[in-house]
Design a protein around this motif. Structure first.
Motif, PDB file in Angstrom:
ATOM      1  N   ALA A  23       0.997  -1.257  -0.163  1.00  0.00           N
ATOM      2  CA  ALA A  23       0.052   0.006   0.112  1.00  0.00           C
ATOM      3  C   ALA A  23       0.989   1.171   0.104  1.00  0.00           C
ATOM      4  N   LEU A  24       1.964   0.999   0.672  1.00  0.00           N
ATOM      5  CA  LEU A  24       2.752   2.213   0.663  1.00  0.00           C
ATOM      6  C   LEU A  24       3.559   2.641  -0.643  1.00  0.00           C
ATOM      7  N   VAL A  25       3.814   1.246  -1.327  1.00  0.00           N
ATOM      8  CA  VAL A  25       4.581   1.552  -2.625  1.00  0.00           C
ATOM      9  C   VAL A  25       3.496   2.110  -3.645  1.00  0.00           C
ATOM     10  N   GLY A  26       2.205   1.609  -3.403  1.00  0.00           N
ATOM     11  CA  GLY A  26       1.239   2.147  -4.575  1.00  0.00           C
ATOM     12  C   GLY A  26       0.997   3.748  -4.288  1.00  0.00           C
ATOM     13  N   ALA A  27       1.145   4.103  -2.925  1.00  0.00           N
ATOM     14  CA  ALA A  27       0.701   5.627  -2.665  1.00  0.00           C
ATOM     15  C   ALA A  27       1.904   6.325  -3.123  1.00  0.00           C
ATOM     16  N   LEU A  28       3.161   5.829  -3.200  1.00  0.00           N
ATOM     17  CA  LEU A  28       4.199   6.586  -3.598  1.00  0.00           C
ATOM     18  C   LEU A  28       4.210   6.796  -5.278  1.00  0.00           C
ATOM     19  N   VAL A  29       3.894   5.465  -5.794  1.00  0.00           N
ATOM     20  CA  VAL A  29       3.732   5.532  -7.368  1.00  0.00           C
ATOM     21  C   VAL A  29       2.618   6.764  -7.816  1.00  0.00           C
ATOM     22  N   SER A  30       1.588   6.493  -6.977  1.00  0.00           N
ATOM     23  CA  SER A  30       0.351   7.479  -7.508  1.00  0.00           C
ATOM     24  C   SER A  30       0.786   8.797  -7.190  1.00  0.00           C
ATOM     25  N   ALA A  31       1.473   9.345  -6.164  1.00  0.00           N
ATOM     26  CA  ALA A  31       1.929  10.648  -5.731  1.00  0.00           C
ATOM     27  C   ALA A  31       3.097  10.881  -6.778  1.00  0.00           C
ATOM     28  N   TYR A  32       3.709  10.102  -7.360  1.00  0.00           N
ATOM     29  CA  TYR A  32       4.765  10.298  -8.274  1.00  0.00           C
ATOM     30  C   TYR A  32       3.955  10.844  -9.589  1.00  0.00           C
ATOM     31  N   LEU A  33       3.114   9.905  -9.971  1.00  0.00           N
ATOM     32  CA  LEU A  33       2.193  10.332 -11.300  1.00  0.00           C
ATOM     33  C   LEU A  33       1.437  11.447 -11.068  1.00  0.00           C
ATOM     34  N   GLY A  34       1.082  11.743  -9.925  1.00  0.00           N
ATOM     35  CA  GLY A  34       0.295  13.243  -9.523  1.00  0.00           C
ATOM     36  C   GLY A  34       1.054  14.389  -9.713  1.00  0.00           C
ATOM     37  N   HIS A  35       2.305  13.922  -9.303  1.00  0.00           N
ATOM     38  CA  HIS A  35       3.340  15.100  -9.313  1.00  0.00           C
ATOM     39  C   HIS A  35       3.556  15.592 -10.676  1.00  0.00           C
ATOM     40  N   ARG A  36       4.068  14.420 -11.464  1.00  0.00           N
ATOM     41  CA  ARG A  36       4.297  14.691 -12.928  1.00  0.00           C
ATOM     42  C   ARG A  36       3.070  15.266 -13.698  1.00  0.00           C
ATOM     43  N   LEU A  37       1.909  14.730 -13.682  1.00  0.00           N
ATOM     44  CA  LEU A  37       0.884  14.902 -14.539  1.00  0.00           C
ATOM     45  C   LEU A  37       0.230  16.453 -14.010  1.00  0.00           C
ATOM     46  N   ALA A  38      -0.131  16.703 -12.684  1.00  0.00           N
ATOM     47  CA  ALA A  38      -0.968  17.474 -12.353  1.00  0.00           C
ATOM     48  C   ALA A  38      -0.124  18.532 -11.470  1.00  0.00           C
ATOM     49  N   TRP A  69       0.684  18.127  -8.444  1.00  0.00           N
ATOM     50  CA  TRP A  69       0.521  18.046  -6.773  1.00  0.00           C
ATOM     51  C   TRP A  69       0.474  16.361  -6.646  1.00  0.00           C
ATOM     52  N   PRO A  70       1.108  16.258  -5.513  1.00  0.00           N
ATOM     53  CA  PRO A  70       1.838  17.122  -4.564  1.00  0.00           C
ATOM     54  C   PRO A  70       2.908  17.606  -5.050  1.00  0.00           C
ATOM     55  N   ARG A 120       9.227  12.764  -6.735  1.00  0.00           N
ATOM     56  CA  ARG A 120       9.790  12.214  -7.840  1.00  0.00           C
ATOM     57  C   ARG A 120      10.648  10.828  -7.693  1.00  0.00           C
ATOM     58  N   LEU A 121      10.314   9.737  -7.959  1.00  0.00           N
ATOM     59  CA  LEU A 121      10.756   8.581  -8.249  1.00  0.00           C
ATOM     60  C   LEU A 121      12.091   8.587  -8.746  1.00  0.00           C
ATOM     61  N   GLY A 122      13.164   7.860  -8.403  1.00  0.00           N
ATOM     62  CA  GLY A 122      14.593   8.116  -8.893  1.00  0.00           C
ATOM     63  C   GLY A 122      15.470   9.419  -8.525  1.00  0.00           C
TER      64      GLY A 122
END
Length: 240
Positions: free
Chosen positions: A15-30, A32-33, A39-41
């Motif tokens: 669940a933590l991994v999924g939250a991090l990936v979702s936050a990364y995609l939100g950061h890149r696309l929108a 936010w956050p 940013r992964l990597g």
């Protein structure tokens, strides 16, 4: 790991991994956050920190199993995870790849140099693991084989997908998706490794033994025979 404390730990880590990936995609696309740590990597970003913590946990659990159960192969695996942690935090494979690309007998670019470095590490650690594997009990060998399969999956994300990322970066749109697959896949596999080692170290799991249907594992981790009512008649209840 389908039930019990190890299953709870696995669900929490995934669940933590999924939250991090979702936050990364939100950061890149929108945007936010907005925190750049998502940013992964990114060096010392949240994903990199979680990777280091999970590798350290894996090494610690392996050391605990090696001492408690006297499984030499687990000590070799602990050494391997320590090497992975040191290599990742000190960026040794990136530095070695750049050095090999500039050496008197240069390889075809830093990316190939990194592969040469990683292949050399794999050969050395593989020799140590093989020697320890031959000196271990059947239960330890079964656990080692499971770790080998999970490590191959980890290398698939960390090496093969990483090389794909190097190839497509700057040449194709949406390369952030490759980053999400690479980093998220690494963290997900590490989550499985940590939960599996927790099951072996703290929950009495013995691969190839209690899974065979001939023994049961008590909550305390002590193996006990199955009740006679479950083994007396071939047509009786089956234990799953």
């Amino acid at each position: 790991m389908r039930r019990g404390p190890a299953a709870v730990l696995l669900v929490m880590l995934l669940a933590l991994v999924g939250a991090l990936v979702s936050a990364y995609l939100g950061h890149r696309l929108a945007g936010w956050p907005a925190e750049p740590g998502f940013r992964l990597g990114r060096e010392w970003g949240y994903g990199e920190v979680l990777f280091a913590v999970q590798v350290a946990w894996a090494a610690g659990l392996l050391g605990w199993v090696a001492v408690r159960l006297r499984w030499p192969v687990m000590a070799a695996w602990a050494l391997g995870f320590v090497v992975v942690l040191v290599d990742d935090r000190l960026m040794l494979h990136e530095r070695a790849g750049a050095w090999l690309a500039r050496s008197p007998a240069p390889v075809a670019g830093p990316a190939i140099g990194e592969l040469v470095w990683l292949a050399g590490l794999a050969l050395v650690l593989g020799a140590v693991l093989l020697a320890a594997h031959l000196r271990s009990s059947p239960a330890a060998r079964a656990a080692s084989i499971v770790l080998l399969l999970l490590t191959v999956a980890l290398a698939g994300f960390g090496v093969l997908v990483d090389q794909l990322h190097v190839v497509v970066e700057g040449r194709a749109p949406h390369t952030y998706l490759v980053t999400a697959v690479e980093e998220g896949g690494e963290l997900a596999v590490l989550s499985v490794i940590v939960a599996y080692l927790f099951a072996v170290a703290c929950d009495g799991h013995r691969p190839g033994h209690d899974m065979a249907g001939t023994r049961a594992v008590a909550p305390s981790g002590m193996r006990q025979p199955l009740p006679a009512s479950l083994t007396r008649h071939p047509s009786g209840p089956r234990v799953r």
